[in-house]
Design an enzyme around this catalytic site. Structure first.
Site, PDB file in Angstrom:
ATOM      1  N   HIS A 104      21.070 -15.847   3.266  1.00 42.18           N
ATOM      2  CA  HIS A 104      20.329 -16.178   4.409  1.00 42.18           C
ATOM      3  C   HIS A 104      21.366 -16.980   5.308  1.00 42.18           C
ATOM      4  O   HIS A 104      22.177 -17.672   4.659  1.00 42.18           O
ATOM      5  CB  HIS A 104      19.254 -17.051   4.117  1.00 42.18           C
ATOM      6  CG  HIS A 104      18.046 -16.833   3.375  1.00 42.18           C
ATOM      7  ND1 HIS A 104      18.235 -16.710   1.849  1.00 42.18           N
ATOM      8  CD2 HIS A 104      16.978 -16.226   3.770  1.00 42.18           C
ATOM      9  CE1 HIS A 104      17.105 -16.219   1.365  1.00 42.18           C
ATOM     10  NE2 HIS A 104      16.210 -15.886   2.422  1.00 42.18           N
ATOM     11  N   ASP A 107      21.986 -20.588   4.058  1.00 44.14           N
ATOM     12  CA  ASP A 107      22.486 -20.753   2.508  1.00 44.14           C
ATOM     13  C   ASP A 107      24.049 -20.903   2.761  1.00 44.14           C
ATOM     14  O   ASP A 107      24.600 -21.574   1.865  1.00 44.14           O
ATOM     15  CB  ASP A 107      22.497 -19.248   1.727  1.00 44.14           C
ATOM     16  CG  ASP A 107      20.988 -18.854   1.498  1.00 44.14           C
ATOM     17  OD1 ASP A 107      20.133 -19.957   1.711  1.00 44.14           O
ATOM     18  OD2 ASP A 107      20.803 -17.720   1.268  1.00 44.14           O
ATOM     19  N   ASP A 310       5.337 -17.547  -7.557  1.00 46.88           N
ATOM     20  CA  ASP A 310       6.535 -16.684  -7.613  1.00 46.88           C
ATOM     21  C   ASP A 310       7.432 -17.597  -8.487  1.00 46.88           C
ATOM     22  O   ASP A 310       8.338 -18.517  -7.836  1.00 46.88           O
ATOM     23  CB  ASP A 310       7.005 -16.995  -6.277  1.00 46.88           C
ATOM     24  CG  ASP A 310       8.135 -15.566  -5.883  1.00 46.88           C
ATOM     25  OD1 ASP A 310       8.145 -14.814  -6.715  1.00 46.88           O
ATOM     26  OD2 ASP A 310       8.695 -15.746  -4.743  1.00 46.88           O
TER      27      ASP A 310
HETATM   28  C1  XUL Z   1      11.022 -15.463  -1.287  1.00 46.20           C
HETATM   29  C2  XUL Z   1      12.060 -14.154  -1.281  1.00 46.20           C
HETATM   30  C3  XUL Z   1      13.010 -14.421  -0.370  1.00 46.20           C
HETATM   31  C4  XUL Z   1      13.672 -13.315   0.254  1.00 46.20           C
HETATM   32  C5  XUL Z   1      14.813 -13.454   1.329  1.00 46.20           C
HETATM   33  O1  XUL Z   1       9.877 -15.166  -2.043  1.00 46.20           O
HETATM   34  O2  XUL Z   1      12.069 -13.326  -2.225  1.00 46.20           O
HETATM   35  O3  XUL Z   1      14.152 -15.136  -1.008  1.00 46.20           O
HETATM   36  O4  XUL Z   1      13.922 -12.416  -0.449  1.00 46.20           O
HETATM   37  O5  XUL Z   1      14.129 -14.262   2.441  1.00 46.20           O
END
Ligand code: XUL
Ligand code: CO
Length: 442
Positions: A104, A107, A310
């Site tokens: 990102h 990041d 998650d």
């Molecule tokens: C969040 C996720 C993110 C995306 C990129 O659950 O998976 O890290 O992969 O924004």
């Protein structure tokens, strides 16, 4: 580029040692150089490291701050720390023998006080990344923008009720597309972040969905304007951080894209833990995307069977991955996509060495699954079983149903005059489960 000192001085490039090795810092199944169908395994699997977890993850959770303290996280100022961190990252990419990375915008470079300052910071780090990519041969699988951490995005980015926030997000994605192009990124990912809602008491769902579509159209237009030819990817997730995310799963993503005439421009980045959060299997999501020619890439991780969020763990479940690989190979592979380890170390796994163990486990499990899936497909037993199960549609009135040559009237006549009562056939699920196990466990 100036050669920096080693950040993982005790660990060399991870070697393939084969399944019998007693060494833990070694691959048992992943030999990047093994030639399969005329190309190295690394080109089939296209493993990628997720910068946000591997190099920005600290082990923080809602009950406490980070536990993971990296020796390279020091320097005169945020920019020099970011550079040193990136030096460590590229050393890791090479030692773990991953040919791709993903990030990102926020990041890799610190957010500034203004958008202009953030963009200047990014330019510095993008130049640094470009030099590292050139020196190492590591490539960018995809770029993306973080549209969910800053408080301005607390009510969403493209779906924010305030058009000012939409505009800010648009400016951020514009820059993220430019830097992805600059670094030769092969894809660009949109994960919904906070594009969803908590309560309809304060949400106009219809307008928010239309705004999201407008945003994605703007991205498509801008990519065209700057000559970015990479693949756009949607990464569905049903919930977390918001209660209702608009891109719940692949099926709702397809419906969204078609509703707003975006389907030609997007494929799916399917994440294992997002699939299971949506109440699907990983393989289900892959099949739904593949059925529409929209399978793009994989975020490789796993959830915990007992936890409903998650957890982003490294996936070592060979059975789950083999089934996924069967579907991926049957679909013809991932094209410009790859397997991005969107997975993080557990909070108590604080040693730099743990980064290696985690990725070795993930890469080995995928490599083994790839080999098993190839064997399963080459043997043809499952393929033949499926072909036989649907054979009644290959000719005669079955074929006429598929090509829509017949309707209810003709079919009623057939049943009344010729066919009569169908003869049920076993679905043979237990036989097939045993057959699958015979590949997994011999
Ligand atoms: C969040 C996720 C993110 C995306 C990129 O659950 O998976 O890290 O992969 O924004
Ligand atoms: Co992801």
């Amino acid at each position: 580029m100036k050669k920096s000192r080693a950040h993982f001085p005790k660990i060399g490039p991870i070697a393939y040692e084969g399944p019998g090795t007693a060494k833990q810092l070694a691959f048992r199944h992943y030999d990047p150089d093994e030639i399969v169908d005329g190309k190295p395994l690394s080109a089939h699997l296209r493993f990628s490291i997720a910068y946000w977890h591997a190099f920005r993850g600290t082990g923080a959770d809602p009950f406490g701050p980070g536990t993971i303290v990296r020796p390279w996280e020091k320097g005169r100022d945020a920019l020099s720390v970011a550079k040193t961190r990136m030096d460590a990252a590229f050393e890791f990419f090479q030692k773990i023998r991953a040919h791709f990375w993903c990030f990102h915008d926020r990041d890799i470079a610190p957010e500034g006080r203004t958008l202009a300052e953030s963009n200047r910071n990014l330019d510095r780090l993008v130049a640094h990344a470009k030099a590292h990519q050139k020196a190492s041969g590591v490539k960018l699988l995809w770029g993306t923008a973080n549209l969910f951490s800053n408080r301005r995005y607390m009510c969403g980015a493209a779906t924010n009720p305030d058009a000012h926030v939409f505009a800010y997000a648009a400016a951020q994605v514009k820059k993220a597309l430019e830097i992805t192009l600059e670094l030769g990124g092969e894809n660009y990912t949109f994960w919904g972040g906070r594009e969803g809602y908590e309560t309809l008491l304060n949400t106009n769902l219809k307008r928010e969905q239309e705004h999201l579509a407008a945003f994605l159209h703007m991205a498509v237009d801008y990519a065209k304007a700057i000559g970015f030819k990479g693949q756009f990817l949607i990464e569905p997730k049903p919930k977390e951080p918001t209660k209702h995310q608009y891109d719940f799963d692949v099926a709702s993503g397809i419906a969204f894209l078609r509703t707003f005439s975006l389907e030609r421009h997007f494929k799916f980045n399917i994440e294992t833990n997002h699939a299971t959060l949506a109440g699907h299997t990983f393989q289900h999501e892959i099949e739904v995307a593949a059925a529409q020619g929209m399978l793009g890439s994989i975020d490789a991780n796993a959830g915990d069977e007992l936890l409903g969020w998650d957890t982003d763990q490294f996936n070592t479940n060979v059975k789950e991955l083999t089934l996924a690989m069967v579907s991926i190979l049957r679909a013809g592979g991932l094209g410009s996509g790859g397997f991005n380890f969107d997975a993080k170390l557990r909070r108590p796994s604080i040693d730099p060495e743990d980064l290696f163990h985690a990725h070795i486990g993930g890469m080995d499990a995928y490599a083994l699954a790839f080999k098993l899936a190839r064997r399963i497909l080459a043997d043809g037993k499952f393929t033949n079983f499926l072909a036989d199960r649907y054979a009644s549609y290959d000719a005669g009135f079955g074929r006429d149903i598929e090509i829509r040559k017949v309707g209810f009237k003709e079919l009623e006549k057939l049943v009344l005059t010729k066919l009569g009562e169908p003869t049920p056939r076993s679905g043979k699920q237990e036989y097939l489960e045993n057959l699958l196990n015979s590949y997994l466990h011999g």
